[in-house]
Design a protein around this motif. Structure first.
Motif, mmCIF file in Angstrom:
data_model
loop_
_atom_site.group_PDB
_atom_site.id
_atom_site.type_symbol
_atom_site.label_atom_id
_atom_site.label_comp_id
_atom_site.label_asym_id
_atom_site.label_seq_id
_atom_site.Cartn_x
_atom_site.Cartn_y
_atom_site.Cartn_z
ATOM 1 N N VAL A 95 -2.481 -3.900 30.814
ATOM 2 C CA VAL A 95 -1.364 -3.782 31.749
ATOM 3 C C VAL A 95 -0.358 -4.856 31.361
ATOM 4 O O VAL A 95 -0.700 -6.035 31.274
ATOM 5 N N GLY A 96 0.862 -4.413 31.104
ATOM 6 C CA GLY A 96 1.931 -5.338 30.740
ATOM 7 C C GLY A 96 3.034 -5.309 31.771
ATOM 8 O O GLY A 96 3.463 -4.238 32.204
ATOM 9 N N PRO A 143 9.144 -13.958 30.614
ATOM 10 C CA PRO A 143 9.673 -12.625 30.339
ATOM 11 C C PRO A 143 8.610 -11.525 30.367
ATOM 12 O O PRO A 143 8.919 -10.374 30.619
ATOM 13 N N VAL A 144 7.360 -11.894 30.079
ATOM 14 C CA VAL A 144 6.303 -10.890 29.971
ATOM 15 C C VAL A 144 4.964 -11.499 30.370
ATOM 16 O O VAL A 144 4.755 -12.708 30.258
ATOM 17 N N GLU A 145 4.081 -10.642 30.881
ATOM 18 C CA GLU A 145 2.726 -11.027 31.270
ATOM 19 C C GLU A 145 1.817 -9.860 30.928
ATOM 20 O O GLU A 145 2.191 -8.696 31.139
ATOM 21 N N VAL A 146 0.634 -10.153 30.396
ATOM 22 C CA VAL A 146 -0.290 -9.095 29.974
ATOM 23 C C VAL A 146 -1.691 -9.422 30.471
ATOM 24 O O VAL A 146 -2.143 -10.566 30.388
ATOM 25 N N GLU A 147 -2.376 -8.405 30.976
ATOM 26 C CA GLU A 147 -3.796 -8.537 31.319
ATOM 27 C C GLU A 147 -4.558 -7.446 30.588
ATOM 28 O O GLU A 147 -4.006 -6.380 30.306
ATOM 29 N N ILE A 148 -5.820 -7.741 30.258
ATOM 30 C CA ILE A 148 -6.640 -6.740 29.580
ATOM 31 C C ILE A 148 -7.994 -6.616 30.259
ATOM 32 O O ILE A 148 -8.450 -7.540 30.954
#
Length: 154
Positions: A95-96, A143-148
């Motif tokens: 999820v970005g 500017p951006v965040e990512v979860e996996i």
């Protein structure tokens, strides 16, 4: 060195230290055969290299590189829980979140930075389902965040 870390080295990358939590949460938790990461910001040596909205202060190309950093930070968080990235059977979901200018609609291209890194490092194990979401603001004006979410080999 694990096969995954060897691949990272071949790509000229090293696994960073786990980014400490900014609030009351853990960088990653294991539940059964899965590891879920918290949202990972593109922190490099404890700070954000750039801040602002994608499509305004940050270009889509810069944001795509930042998403790669987020994915690398997510892998570090997974390793902190399981000890060995070779235990990853597959990346299940990414999820970005992209802090976007009001007229920016290129969120999928930005989050491709994370998806492509996971594919380069993990091969077929890196193929995943994904969401790319535009948001008004992220913590620390990132500017951006990512979860996996990853599944572990038995």
């Amino acid at each position: 060195m694990s096969a995954v870390e060897t691949k990272l080295a071949e790509l000229g990358l090293t696994l960073p230290a786990v980014v400490p939590p900014l609030a009351a949460y853990q960088p990653a938790v294991q539940s059964g055969g899965y590891v879920y990461t918290a949202g990972q910001l593109p922190m490099v040596e404890g700070k954000l290299p750039v801040t602002g909205k994608v499509g305004a202060e940050v270009t889509p190309e810069e944001a795509k590189e930042l998403a790669r950093t987020c994915a690398l930070n997510a892998l570090a968080a997974v390793k902190s829980v399981v000890g060995d990235l070779d235990r990853i059977a597959r990346v299940v979901k990414v999820v970005g979140f992209v802090a976007s200018a009001s007229d920016f609609t290129g969120q999928p291209g930005v989050v491709n930075g994370a998806s492509e890194l996971l594919g380069e490092v993990l091969g077929e194990k890196g193929v995943h389902a994904r969401s790319a979401v535009g948001v008004a603001v992220l913590p620390l004006d990132a500017p951006v965040e990512v979860e996996i979410q990853v599944e572990l080999a038995q």
